[in-house]
Design a protein around this motif. Structure first.
Motif, PDB file in Angstrom:
ATOM      1  N   VAL A  51       0.821  -1.215   0.000  1.00  0.00           N
ATOM      2  CA  VAL A  51       0.000   0.000   0.000  1.00  0.00           C
ATOM      3  C   VAL A  51       0.857   1.268   0.000  1.00  0.00           C
ATOM      4  O   VAL A  51       0.336   2.353  -0.264  1.00  0.00           O
ATOM      5  CB  VAL A  51      -0.958   0.039   1.218  1.00  0.00           C
ATOM      6  N   PHE A  52       2.146   1.159   0.271  1.00  0.00           N
ATOM      7  CA  PHE A  52       2.999   2.353   0.296  1.00  0.00           C
ATOM      8  C   PHE A  52       3.352   2.850  -1.101  1.00  0.00           C
ATOM      9  O   PHE A  52       3.926   3.906  -1.251  1.00  0.00           O
ATOM     10  CB  PHE A  52       4.231   2.124   1.175  1.00  0.00           C
ATOM     11  N   TRP A  58      -0.540  -4.539   3.273  1.00  0.00           N
ATOM     12  CA  TRP A  58       0.440  -4.044   4.232  1.00  0.00           C
ATOM     13  C   TRP A  58       1.722  -4.884   4.069  1.00  0.00           C
ATOM     14  O   TRP A  58       1.625  -6.055   3.648  1.00  0.00           O
ATOM     15  CB  TRP A  58      -0.148  -4.199   5.633  1.00  0.00           C
ATOM     16  N   SER A  60       3.387  -6.590   6.014  1.00  0.00           N
ATOM     17  CA  SER A  60       3.370  -7.862   6.763  1.00  0.00           C
ATOM     18  C   SER A  60       2.818  -9.013   5.916  1.00  0.00           C
ATOM     19  O   SER A  60       3.222 -10.167   6.102  1.00  0.00           O
ATOM     20  CB  SER A  60       2.527  -7.706   8.039  1.00  0.00           C
ATOM     21  N   HIS A  79       7.369   1.679  -5.667  1.00  0.00           N
ATOM     22  CA  HIS A  79       7.743   2.750  -6.606  1.00  0.00           C
ATOM     23  C   HIS A  79       8.159   4.001  -5.831  1.00  0.00           C
ATOM     24  O   HIS A  79       7.460   4.425  -4.903  1.00  0.00           O
ATOM     25  CB  HIS A  79       6.555   3.120  -7.489  1.00  0.00           C
ATOM     26  N   ILE A  89      -2.162   7.954   2.756  1.00  0.00           N
ATOM     27  CA  ILE A  89      -0.825   7.793   3.341  1.00  0.00           C
ATOM     28  C   ILE A  89      -0.008   8.959   2.809  1.00  0.00           C
ATOM     29  O   ILE A  89       0.714   8.853   1.817  1.00  0.00           O
ATOM     30  CB  ILE A  89      -0.223   6.424   2.923  1.00  0.00           C
ATOM     31  N   PRO A  90      -0.118  10.102   3.464  1.00  0.00           N
ATOM     32  CA  PRO A  90       0.296  11.357   2.808  1.00  0.00           C
ATOM     33  C   PRO A  90       1.796  11.613   2.742  1.00  0.00           C
ATOM     34  O   PRO A  90       2.253  12.287   1.835  1.00  0.00           O
ATOM     35  CB  PRO A  90      -0.404  12.428   3.637  1.00  0.00           C
ATOM     36  N   ARG A  96      10.068   3.188   4.654  1.00  0.00           N
ATOM     37  CA  ARG A  96       9.089   2.698   5.633  1.00  0.00           C
ATOM     38  C   ARG A  96       8.720   1.224   5.402  1.00  0.00           C
ATOM     39  O   ARG A  96       8.604   0.448   6.351  1.00  0.00           O
ATOM     40  CB  ARG A  96       7.842   3.587   5.540  1.00  0.00           C
ATOM     41  N   LEU A 100       8.856  -1.832   8.185  1.00  0.00           N
ATOM     42  CA  LEU A 100       7.686  -2.608   8.579  1.00  0.00           C
ATOM     43  C   LEU A 100       7.880  -4.086   8.241  1.00  0.00           C
ATOM     44  O   LEU A 100       7.457  -4.976   8.992  1.00  0.00           O
ATOM     45  CB  LEU A 100       6.428  -2.060   7.889  1.00  0.00           C
ATOM     46  N   GLU A 117      11.837   0.753  -6.365  1.00  0.00           N
ATOM     47  CA  GLU A 117      11.742   0.725  -7.824  1.00  0.00           C
ATOM     48  C   GLU A 117      11.841   2.150  -8.373  1.00  0.00           C
ATOM     49  O   GLU A 117      10.996   3.007  -8.093  1.00  0.00           O
ATOM     50  CB  GLU A 117      10.423   0.085  -8.280  1.00  0.00           C
TER      51      GLU A 117
ATOM     52  N   VAL D  51      -6.446  -2.079   6.567  1.00  0.00           N
ATOM     53  CA  VAL D  51      -5.358  -1.236   7.105  1.00  0.00           C
ATOM     54  C   VAL D  51      -5.880   0.020   7.780  1.00  0.00           C
ATOM     55  O   VAL D  51      -5.138   0.668   8.523  1.00  0.00           O
ATOM     56  CB  VAL D  51      -4.357  -0.821   5.997  1.00  0.00           C
ATOM     57  N   GLY D  55      -6.359  -4.186  10.395  1.00  0.00           N
ATOM     58  CA  GLY D  55      -6.236  -5.219   9.366  1.00  0.00           C
ATOM     59  C   GLY D  55      -4.974  -5.035   8.548  1.00  0.00           C
ATOM     60  O   GLY D  55      -4.236  -4.059   8.716  1.00  0.00           O
ATOM     61  N   ASN D  56      -4.729  -5.968   7.648  1.00  0.00           N
ATOM     62  CA  ASN D  56      -3.466  -5.965   6.899  1.00  0.00           C
ATOM     63  C   ASN D  56      -3.632  -5.793   5.397  1.00  0.00           C
ATOM     64  O   ASN D  56      -2.688  -6.011   4.649  1.00  0.00           O
ATOM     65  CB  ASN D  56      -2.738  -7.289   7.152  1.00  0.00           C
ATOM     66  N   VAL D  57      -4.830  -5.451   4.962  1.00  0.00           N
ATOM     67  CA  VAL D  57      -5.039  -5.296   3.524  1.00  0.00           C
ATOM     68  C   VAL D  57      -5.821  -4.033   3.221  1.00  0.00           C
ATOM     69  O   VAL D  57      -6.537  -3.487   4.078  1.00  0.00           O
ATOM     70  CB  VAL D  57      -5.798  -6.500   2.917  1.00  0.00           C
ATOM     71  N   TRP D  58      -5.672  -3.591   2.009  1.00  0.00           N
ATOM     72  CA  TRP D  58      -6.450  -2.473   1.486  1.00  0.00           C
ATOM     73  C   TRP D  58      -7.905  -2.961   1.273  1.00  0.00           C
ATOM     74  O   TRP D  58      -8.112  -4.164   1.068  1.00  0.00           O
ATOM     75  CB  TRP D  58      -5.833  -2.053   0.149  1.00  0.00           C
ATOM     76  N   ASP D  88       1.086   5.939   9.947  1.00  0.00           N
ATOM     77  CA  ASP D  88       1.172   6.028   8.489  1.00  0.00           C
ATOM     78  C   ASP D  88      -0.108   6.576   7.855  1.00  0.00           C
ATOM     79  O   ASP D  88      -0.064   7.159   6.783  1.00  0.00           O
ATOM     80  CB  ASP D  88       1.481   4.645   7.910  1.00  0.00           C
ATOM     81  N   ILE D  89      -1.239   6.299   8.505  1.00  0.00           N
ATOM     82  CA  ILE D  89      -2.534   6.753   7.990  1.00  0.00           C
ATOM     83  C   ILE D  89      -3.097   7.668   9.065  1.00  0.00           C
ATOM     84  O   ILE D  89      -3.889   7.263   9.920  1.00  0.00           O
ATOM     85  CB  ILE D  89      -3.459   5.547   7.717  1.00  0.00           C
ATOM     86  N   PRO D  90      -2.673   8.930   9.073  1.00  0.00           N
ATOM     87  CA  PRO D  90      -2.815   9.761  10.285  1.00  0.00           C
ATOM     88  C   PRO D  90      -4.217  10.294  10.547  1.00  0.00           C
ATOM     89  O   PRO D  90      -4.568  10.514  11.695  1.00  0.00           O
ATOM     90  CB  PRO D  90      -1.834  10.909  10.038  1.00  0.00           C
TER      91      PRO D  90
END
Lengths: 368, 368, 368, 368
Positions: A51-52, A58, A60, A79, A89-90, A96, A100, A117, D51, D55-58, D88-90
């Motif tokens: 997701v970054f 994530w 994990s 990327h 995720i601003p 990061r 993680l 990348e 996330v 959770g761990n996914v979008w 990370d997601i403030p």
């Protein structure tokens, strides 16, 4: 023919079939190849997203996928220049995902290699930089400056999917001037020959000509399980790295030295100098009967179904000239040696292994 | 309870099982290859035994095995000269197994071909005579007289397992003088290249040199299901006969004319003149995307996992130079044609098909 | 709920799944039940046919089927009065199949019990006599004389398929006067409750009322593999005999003493005195976590998928009131004991076991 | 490479895989139950994380999981008060996952229901609010005010995992005063009886006593495929909602009206008023033979292996008193009606369905 022969037939065939090593499909997804003389065979995937950047999980999850696949090392290569989740995720620190992933890997022995990348239009296209010290330093409008910074940090850099039709519409990987310049400056050392679901024989040829290390990676954005139908025995493309030990340093040294093979689609691609020992290390031969037509059990301790063309001086008594040794199974092979021999050598061309776009490595199996 | 009840039991139970919506592996054992232009592809096994010689089952079991395997024709070829159950079955009429098999086949469309095995020490060894009129006439001390009587009856005769180590200790099929004499007199027309679990590349070479029809048969004494591990997808060796229609006459004509291929161990052996159309008929190509890298779906409608070596002018975008098209599956193939083409032709060598001990037929797939 | 709970969930579930003992379907067909305290559990089939009456195979095939199924004992029980292959096998000695089966069993530890089927119209119908000395003495027009001769020889005799619709059109097993007379004279001791593919709850009730030993057999005429779809995990009905040792004498003593259970269609039928210890011996319990909600791993070492109804004082944390313990697998069971206990006992009714047409045995599992 | 290429890859690869003629186990994971008279049976999961909480996914992964499982509706219920990815997601907008999931669902017919998890220590513990208008309004220190706001928004609210050992150490779901107060005010309407891998018979009893709707959900944080071993046929717990049509409004109406059943671990839990028609709708009976022992084929068109106890007036000819009808298979059932009948009715208790902790619904199958 008469009964007596029949009974021998039954017992040999049964031996062959009972030799299965594997559990039912879908139960064991570990990618397995043996070590080769002098080196450990490390199973690696050096190209994936979270997701970054534009991935959907994530970090994990990438770590757990790797653990389930039995990988030795991964690099999450988000990327640098493409951040579609910026709204949520601003302020992504480009290091990061590495942090993680390291945390998620915890006490496991999975190596997490820092990476990113470099994401440019063609030329030069996309390149992964591994073993970087600080990804945030790799942001500059001029790609050359970015590659030079990567080199300054000691990074190992490879060209991603040179055959990607979005950047190379005919799918034929080819150097442009900028690639030659990068190469001349020593700014990249490897090239992907498998990416996600695609292959490039032109990339194999470029690797041969320019002494580039061959790479194969998943480039995963979604889930490994779905893209590769893991439930039915599929797996991601991986780079097998032949390293003196399982450490980041040894891995890096092997990548710079070109000691890799790529595994996907029941195909191995690499230099003959690693492919031949890899296939030979996969196969254990046991003589179970002597005489004029000796019988062997050949056990394949790798995930590859090896497709072998008989190049021996001898014909086989129970197979034609193409012999398939299935992954993790034992196959009965009877050899017509024409005279009784204390020991002899079988020779095969490995048709599903390539050391160039059209040539195959050869192996020898000694029978004592 | 008596047989009649048993049969009711079978038919109901079968109904019950056929209702499964998800077919588990091993449920469908039919051997399937497509017809080729001008000929039907008949799946046949011309070598098997019953309690009337040294086999272990009544002829009805051979018929039911054949029906379960989806065969088009069988011949039960009990030994003429070898009757180990004579104590219990004292006066065996050598035509009896044919009669019982015909009766067991009933209204099914399985062809039962009268046959018997001439069972001699080497030379000449064992030969099957098919389409015989009266097996009882084939008993004489002098094998030559037996072969001549078979010819007089119009029989098609082939040499069984010329590589059988009980008669040929080194397993290397080779003519002796008597074989040459038989051949000179036109007393046999075919030769087994696969028998039970074994193969002979020398037999393939003899067939080529001497224009013999290639045969592959089970030589079953016990049970097909056990010898070939049918529960896990195995099958017996069969002779594919390319006949103008499914009749004994057309079958006989095709055998005399050499129109066969042998199928076992994921290998096809025969003349290129039948192998090429057989593989081409197995594969249906559909173009699902055009452009510079067109995408095809190739569906394999046969039981063979075809191992293809790309001999086209084009590389593939999602496979290396060896392409495996799995039995009864559809495979995505993306082609790098380098320019947009209305139509083009792919060429492959079929590595698991042999028209000589070391050469493979080639196929062409036209894409429109 | 939060992450921490999730991780516990994963690890427990994984333990449960990894507990599979079995190979892929079709690979291992051995019928397996554990011994019970004081007795060995012998897996037996006492009803089958060969070419010597109306079966379709030589006795050696029956022996190999039994070896493949892992049976401890069989009896080939060809019809005495029904010889449809008389034309080819003209003078059958009724002891011949026993001799041939003994020879085929060779050095294996499969017990071959001499036997034959007394084949009469109803009444009395068909009966098997086991442990007979000379079958040829059991031929007389008057069935009573035949039964008395069997008794004189010391035979154990049981009524076959009393529910066979060819002899009992409504399928409801019931005594007629002749059966009562036979019973009064002590001329038979057992009754089939499963035969081939059918079951009779009335036979179970007759067994209970009249202290008859319960039997279950294949009555095979064709092939076990086909009738019971062995390729997909099916098996024949068998009689489990609880004997002091694996000898013909101990087997005979157990049959006369009524120590059997019948196994077919995932169902066990027998007296509670053998069913309860059989199910308890099948299940091994290991406590893997204590506390207020202790966790157990229950491993089922039998071929039965036990369908258990919870009759404990405690509810389960991860299953509702019906718990299925699959054959040869380990199942995680979490128990809500409400207070911490050093040890406790779980109680279940075994719904797929019957000690009468409508009642089930109960088991206790002690947890320490 | 970027996402767009990935999607092309998926669609082509999927085409390729769907061409398989023999579907391997694990390939089809759709959860299937038939509609019942008057209602559609909607397969739903109303409890899962991304996330945006722990959770761990979008959210897009949750949508694709649901599409692969063939679900009709999901609600992503991220914790309102627990945001471990805040670094990370403030600034997470609590409605954000709903927006992203809606976008990911695109043109598919998967219903996305807005939802959130009110996450409090016990009492009251965790509750999911579905059909909320603005999750951001559900943040207040006092849980009562939050529940009242949810009610004001028209939400349907249910108690999550009342048996969670982190909040209820003995795992025994029980009301505390606050729960009674919430109920008295009409502030919640449902209760989970299955959550993730666990079950609560006390929750079933609470649902019965207090007219609460029974719910079963995955509470997924990681991946459905891994938690439930989908590769080997596993699946998540789901709530079957019996709604007049497939719309959010009808779904909401059904939930408030208590028309649900919960499906997990081969167990169905719900009111008999829905379970009986659900099982009856799953089973199609066809008479294939009449007479004194008529034969039926019963086809089970659901995912449940139904464990049936025969409660008919008739015994069965080929099964004992417990009959298992496997999912998506046809089972032969022969009935001993004792006299010829034009039509008759079979009755069964469904042992793997529960309308209270210890009682089972009954079904009738009419045979004409």
């Amino acid at each position: 023919m008469k009964q007596s022969f029949l009974l021998i037939g039954i017992s040999l065939f049964t031996l062959s079939l009972s030799g299965q090593e594997h559990k039912p499909a879908g139960n064991d997804r570990t990618i397995e190849f043996p070590d080769i003389p002098g080196y450990r065979s490390l199973v690696c995937d050096f190209h994936m997203h979270t997701v970054f950047s534009d991935g959907n999980v994530w970090p994990s999850i990438r770590v757990e996928e790797a653990l389930r696949d039995g990988l030795d090392a991964i690099s999450i290569t988000d990327h640098i220049e493409y951040q579609p989740h910026r709204e949520d995720i601003p302020h992504p620190d480009r290091n990061r995902t590495y942090e993680l992933a390291r945390k998620a890997a915890g006490e496991s022995d999975l190596l997490i290699i820092p990476g990113a990348e470099i994401t440019r239009s063609m030329p030069p296209g996309h390149f992964n930089a591994l073993f970087v010290e600080d990804v945030n330093q790799l942001m500059d409008r001029d790609p050359l400056l970015v590659f030079r910074e990567a080199k300054r940090q000691g990074a190992y850099v490879f060209w991603n999917h040179p055959h990607w039709t979005a950047q190379q519409p005919d799918g034929v990987a080819a150097f442009q001037d900028l690639h030659r310049q990068l190469l001349a400056e020593g700014l990249f050392q490897g090239i992907e020959v498998y990416n996600e679901l695609t292959f490039s024989e032109e990339a194999v040829e470029l690797a041969r000509e320019h002494h580039l290390t061959m790479m194969g990676n998943s480039d995963m954005h979604g889930l490994i399980d779905w893209m590769y139908d893991v439930a039915n025995g599929g797996h991601r493309p991986v780079t097998l790295v032949f390293a003196t030990e399982k450490t980041p340093e040894a891995l890096k040294e092997a990548l710079f030295d070109g000691r890799t093979a790529v595994w996907f689609d029941n195909t191995l691609v690499g230099k003959a100098s690693v492919l031949t020992p890899l296939v030979e290390a996969s196969l254990k031969v046991e003589k179970i009967r002597g005489g004029l037509v000796p019988a062997l059990e050949i056990t394949n301790h790798s995930d590859a179904d090896y497709i072998l063309e008989n190049a021996s001086d001898f014909g086989l008594h129970n197979h034609a000239g193409i012999l398939v040794l299935k992954a993790h199974q034992t196959t009965l092979v009877e050899v017509k040696t024409r005279e009784e021999m204390e020991s002899f050598t079988l020779r095969f061309r490995v048709l599903n292994a390539f050391d160039s776009p059209h040539t195959h490595p050869e192996i020898e199996l000694r029978v004592d």
